[in-house]
Design a protein around this motif. Sequence first.
Motif, PDB file in Angstrom:
ATOM      1  N   GLN A  90     -12.231 -17.767   5.859  1.00 26.29           N
ATOM      2  CA  GLN A  90     -12.071 -16.368   5.465  1.00 26.29           C
ATOM      3  C   GLN A  90     -13.248 -15.896   4.624  1.00 26.29           C
ATOM      4  OE1 GLN A  90      -8.660 -14.502   3.812  1.00 26.29           O
ATOM      5  NE2 GLN A  90      -9.556 -14.383   1.793  1.00 26.29           N
ATOM      6  N   HIS A  94     -10.244   1.836  12.667  1.00 25.00           N
ATOM      7  CA  HIS A  94      -9.952   1.381  11.308  1.00 25.00           C
ATOM      8  C   HIS A  94      -8.814   2.185  10.711  1.00 25.00           C
ATOM      9  CE1 HIS A  94     -13.103  -1.510  10.916  1.00 25.00           C
ATOM     10  NE2 HIS A  94     -14.020  -0.642  11.297  1.00 25.00           N
ATOM     11  N   LEU A  95      -7.898   1.497  10.060  1.00 26.45           N
ATOM     12  CA  LEU A  95      -6.751   2.174   9.466  1.00 26.45           C
ATOM     13  C   LEU A  95      -7.213   3.055   8.305  1.00 26.45           C
ATOM     14  CD1 LEU A  95      -3.690   2.354   9.702  1.00 26.45           C
ATOM     15  CD2 LEU A  95      -3.531   0.565   7.964  1.00 26.45           C
ATOM     16  N   TYR A  96      -8.162   2.553   7.519  1.00 26.09           N
ATOM     17  CA  TYR A  96      -8.709   3.343   6.409  1.00 26.09           C
ATOM     18  C   TYR A  96     -10.154   3.712   6.704  1.00 26.09           C
ATOM     19  CZ  TYR A  96      -4.603   1.768   3.846  1.00 26.09           C
ATOM     20  OH  TYR A  96      -3.320   1.522   3.450  1.00 26.09           O
ATOM     21  N   ASN A 138     -11.125  -4.094   7.064  1.00 23.67           N
ATOM     22  CA  ASN A 138     -11.261  -4.370   8.500  1.00 23.67           C
ATOM     23  C   ASN A 138     -10.017  -4.058   9.324  1.00 23.67           C
ATOM     24  OD1 ASN A 138     -13.813  -5.217   8.000  1.00 23.67           O
ATOM     25  ND2 ASN A 138     -13.371  -7.408   8.155  1.00 23.67           N
ATOM     26  N   ARG A 139      -8.902  -3.786   8.655  1.00 22.98           N
ATOM     27  CA  ARG A 139      -7.655  -3.621   9.391  1.00 22.98           C
ATOM     28  C   ARG A 139      -7.730  -2.438  10.351  1.00 22.98           C
ATOM     29  NH1 ARG A 139      -2.922  -2.370   5.823  1.00 22.98           N
ATOM     30  NH2 ARG A 139      -3.775  -4.082   4.620  1.00 22.98           N
ATOM     31  N   THR A 140      -7.198  -2.627  11.545  1.00 14.93           N
ATOM     32  CA  THR A 140      -7.206  -1.525  12.507  1.00 14.93           C
ATOM     33  C   THR A 140      -5.787  -1.096  12.825  1.00 14.93           C
ATOM     34  OG1 THR A 140      -7.330  -3.219  14.223  1.00 14.93           O
ATOM     35  CG2 THR A 140      -9.381  -2.125  13.635  1.00 14.93           C
ATOM     36  N   GLY A 141      -5.640   0.166  13.191  1.00 14.91           N
ATOM     37  CA  GLY A 141      -4.336   0.702  13.575  1.00 14.91           C
ATOM     38  C   GLY A 141      -4.074   0.450  15.049  1.00 14.91           C
ATOM     39  N   GLU A 163       0.833  -1.196   0.000  1.00 13.83           N
ATOM     40  CA  GLU A 163       0.000   0.000   0.000  1.00 13.83           C
ATOM     41  C   GLU A 163       0.866   1.243   0.000  1.00 13.83           C
ATOM     42  OE1 GLU A 163      -2.793  -1.043   3.243  1.00 13.83           O
ATOM     43  OE2 GLU A 163      -2.494  -3.025   2.340  1.00 13.83           O
ATOM     44  N   GLU A 181      -9.642  -7.716   4.128  1.00 12.54           N
ATOM     45  CA  GLU A 181      -8.599  -7.521   5.141  1.00 12.54           C
ATOM     46  C   GLU A 181      -8.261  -6.027   5.264  1.00 12.54           C
ATOM     47  OE1 GLU A 181      -4.774  -6.765   6.515  1.00 12.54           O
ATOM     48  OE2 GLU A 181      -4.706  -7.294   4.386  1.00 12.54           O
ATOM     49  N   CYS A 182      -8.175  -5.322   4.136  1.00 13.03           N
ATOM     50  CA  CYS A 182      -7.867  -3.884   4.162  1.00 13.03           C
ATOM     51  C   CYS A 182      -9.000  -3.089   4.826  1.00 13.03           C
ATOM     52  CB  CYS A 182      -7.645  -3.345   2.747  1.00 13.03           C
ATOM     53  SG  CYS A 182      -6.226  -4.069   1.924  1.00 13.03           S
ATOM     54  N   LYS A 191      -8.490 -10.199   0.204  1.00 15.16           N
ATOM     55  CA  LYS A 191      -7.492  -9.172   0.498  1.00 15.16           C
ATOM     56  C   LYS A 191      -8.181  -7.824   0.749  1.00 15.16           C
ATOM     57  CE  LYS A 191      -3.504  -7.266   0.937  1.00 15.16           C
ATOM     58  NZ  LYS A 191      -2.647  -7.579   2.098  1.00 15.16           N
TER      59      LYS A 191
END
Lengths: 330, 374
Positions: free
Chosen positions: A181, A144-146, A136-139, A66, A133-134, A130
């Motif tokens: 998944q 949420h990261l995004y 749901n991804r958290t920082g 990314e 995953e983006c 994939k």
Amino acid sequence: MTSWTEELTRARLHVVSGKGGTGKTTIAAALALALATGGRRVLLVEVEGRQGIAQLFDRAPLPYSEERIASAPGGGEVHALAVDAEAALLEYLAMFYNLGFAGRTLRKMGAIEFATTLAPGLRDVLLTGKVKECVNRTGPDGRHLYDAVVLDAPPTGRVVKFLDVTKAMADLAKVGPIKGQSEGVVRLLHSGDTAVHLVALLEEMPVRETLDAVAELDAADLRPGAVLVNRVNPIRLPARSISVAAEGRVDESRVRAGLQAAGLDLDEFTLEGLADETVEHAIRVQSEKEAMELLSESDLPTLELPELTDGVDVAALYELAEVLVTAGVR
Amino acid sequence: MNKLEFDPLLDDPATRVLVCCGSGGVGKTTTAAALALRAAERGRRVVVLTIDPARRLAQSLGLRELDNHPREVVVEGFEPKGELFAMMLDMRRTFDDMVLTHAGRDRADQILSNPFYQTISSSFSGTQEYMAMEKLGQLVAQDEWDLIIVDTPPSRSALDFLDAPQRLSTVLDGKFIRMLSAPARASGRGLLKIVGTGFSLFTRAVSTIVGGQLLQDASTFVQAFDSMFGGFRERAQRTYELLRSPGTGFVVVAAAEPDALREASYFVERLSAEGMPLCGLVANRTHPVLAADLPAAKAIAAADDLDRSGEAPLAAAVLRLHADRVAVADREKRLLARFTRAHPGVSLVGVPALPADVHDLDGLREIGRRLAGE
């Protein structure tokens, strides 16, 4: 033109599809910029291996990671990712099996392309996996990261098959890691977090395909978002002159008098040329109007984006993003 | 710049096959149909193979459903000097027919009912391209027409059309399937030696993901298929030779847009690398200025004047739509000039856009005239 709804504002995954040639990638990028406006962080994802994002932002091909590619007004940022099914499969297998060197060799041999060919659904499951995953991804702060993810998806003819992970899974193993998944992917794609936008042009085939896609999305219990009408030409003629001109009648003496009032004294040939241009303009306006009426059958929010005569460069993306923001995109 | 001249090409009895290719949405189908109509009216016995025509275009050719066989175009008042046939490709049926023709009844049933066959014949990304080529081969073999014009599938890249048959034949070639389905028997020999234990790990991983049943189906399918055709690859090869033979010509269609022209560039280079004959580029749907003596800046200044005075709204509108048109035309000219600089040897013809979609033979005839530069 209607505007962006409250419901669409709540979506976190914006899938953008459309008939080939409608400017799907351009609109996906503009939408990412619009969503990032005001300080949000947005990820723009492509899945077809064409490096369309890199071309659009005029930079080297994106690696499988990314990358930040643009800033948006108000401190926002757009990151980009070109998901590659092979890389995703290897990344995936690496989580469960230690393939290492053999994985790379297999990749060179084309064995992975082969495996994804064997079960076309597998490729889609890997790509949507994939994306999930983006989304749901958290920082580190647990958020949420995004704030939003924009997916430049396959064209309308294939998009429902692409998103219909449940069906794809019917071909695949009934147990195992992918199965687990995919259930998460199905939940995300069918939830209010996801909206599928369709890019259309005001021509017969793109309109027809848009309406077909809306019906297919509904049937698959996926949520159509907005119709994004691209390359809308300005209407120059006064409304009352359009239907007359479309039939080939332009009041040449009136045009001539008007031109003379503006200090233009043109020869017959040029006047005839102007009249022909006017007739063509009127016919096009009318056929675009019919196309727009047909599109309204979809009963979806419909946003119009202007034709850009200077072509699409990075500056033009910001211009389109601004149009979207004005139409309520956030 | 050399001008692409269609009439001599269409009239030449040595021209037997024309392939219209280009990226999606540039008007390949319409171009193919317009060329076929023009050739028929100029006296040739023509068949046009369309892939995915717009409904109204299909209707204008009298095509109401996919029936996979050429039908003569019969429309009242249409009496060409030659003859015009048209068909729409039915990908699945072409594949089924191929199996039925080449396999015995029992084996054909076995193949047609195999789940893997259903996947390959309906959703593999190269199947449509391959079947278009297969159908072209059949039409050539039938030898009933003296000119065949083919539209190509609406793939995103024009190159897919050349690559897909090869891709499909690689899949059906069976090497990987045999390895995946019988790794124990094959291991230790040839290719597998290089990969070693990684392969069995991979096989295990793949069968965990794909499922053993699918691998089994695929294996059965490939074995049945393999013996039946003596290799898919040869068949793909023959089609490929056909495309390189004299009498075949490629017409690359592009819109005057950066993406479409980039694809056209790739395709032109590829054709030349493969030794395939390129007729030239159709720059489709251009917007030439019809009142060339009036510069855009002057038109806008005059329109501004009129707007300020509030007089003559019609004249002001005419001036503005003219200025829009000049801007579009200038951009198109710039893009085409760039293409020509990169490919000076490629003949080119600009085809001015019709203001609305084509939906009858008159519209196609008009496009034919524009293609011929009339």
